[in-house]
Design a protein around this motif. Sequence first.
Motif, short mmCIF file in Angstrom:
data_model
loop_
_atom_site.label_atom_id
_atom_site.label_comp_id
_atom_site.label_asym_id
_atom_site.label_seq_id
_atom_site.Cartn_x
_atom_site.Cartn_y
_atom_site.Cartn_z
N ASP A 20 0.81 -1.21 0.00
CA ASP A 20 0.00 0.00 0.00
C ASP A 20 0.84 1.27 0.00
O ASP A 20 0.36 2.35 0.36
N HIS B 235 -9.88 5.36 0.09
CA HIS B 235 -9.45 4.36 1.07
C HIS B 235 -10.05 4.60 2.46
O HIS B 235 -10.05 3.71 3.30
N ASP C 209 -17.71 1.07 3.64
CA ASP C 209 -17.94 0.08 2.58
C ASP C 209 -19.03 0.51 1.60
O ASP C 209 -18.83 0.46 0.38
N LEU D 149 -17.91 3.38 -0.55
CA LEU D 149 -16.88 2.98 -1.50
C LEU D 149 -17.48 2.19 -2.66
O LEU D 149 -17.12 2.41 -3.82
N ARG E 230 -8.84 -1.22 -1.04
CA ARG E 230 -8.42 -0.30 0.01
C ARG E 230 -6.90 -0.13 0.03
O ARG E 230 -6.38 0.97 0.25
N THR F 123 -5.12 3.35 -0.80
CA THR F 123 -4.21 3.91 0.20
C THR F 123 -2.90 4.33 -0.46
O THR F 123 -2.36 5.40 -0.18
#
Length: 332
Positions: free
Chosen positions: A146, A215, A219, A222, A251, A255
């Motif tokens: 990430d 990120h 949920d 997103l 995610r 990120t």
Amino acid sequence: MTTATVTIEDLRALIAGVLEIEPEEVADEAHFSDELEIDSLLMLEISTRVESTCGVPENAVTASGATTLAELHAFLTSKLVGETHAGPVIRPRPLSAPAARLFLFHHAGGSHLLYRGWAEHFPQDWDLCLLEAPGRGHLQALPLIDDCDRLVDYFHTAIAPLLGQPFGFFGHSMGALIAYQLTRRLHHQGGPLPTWLGVSAYGAPRAGADDSHPHLMPDDELRGWLRSVGGSPPQLLDNDDVWHKFAPVFRSDFTLVDTWAPPRSPEPLPVPLSVFAGRHDKLIGEDRLLAWRAFTTHFRGLERYEGDHFYLMKHPQLLAAAITAAMRSAAP
């Protein structure tokens, strides 16, 4: 049955068994959701059985985006040809001394499958190298990365032995960021540079944070945001079981993008740079796309295609022709 022996008739029988219908009712080109009425739960069961029976990684079938029996069979066949090792570089037709190598970097939440089938649209003496980030596809057992610099390190190590011939980079969305940063890394270290860099659906780096931070979204938010952007199959976003398998990948990648700190005063790269985008992309405005001219000494312009953020999925042949022309004209 393994990917080495799988036939379209094997898959036809498997799908028919799940649907409890006769095999002949599963035509090669019948669309799964429209004509065979396969909903997300049935698709999950089919995917699980195919992956278990054929020995391909978990979630690979869902990520492939196959919507017909013929597409599914082609995908499984390509897995056999293109993924015979556990490295991040997938080469559909590896060449030891190609006229050129083109490295393709995928988007956030995606995999090298974004570029499946692209090799057939490029010159036969080119070696296409599809990059796969850890934590997905055949690299699913590896931990996700990430952090932008660490992923650049990972890819740099993998492709270093392949930089002996003229090469180019093309990246879509997050992949554009990785391709740009990898080019900067090679430039700063005095290594061989790409003859050309293509960035797709990603705005030029700028100081200050963007408004959206995917990120950090809950949920539901997103998933809604991903629906609005396009490019993610409905069975991924609409089915809770499937989503929970893929959510960590999204995610992690978001990120990486959201926490990357753009350089304050970047030196323009001595590499020809072209920009590509969809005309109806809701994420990137034209000003951000054209701002790339400040990051190169040889700006080759902006090309726009019909479509949204994932326009390239509808125009692989046109895009391949544009990339081929750009790389050839940029060659010394």
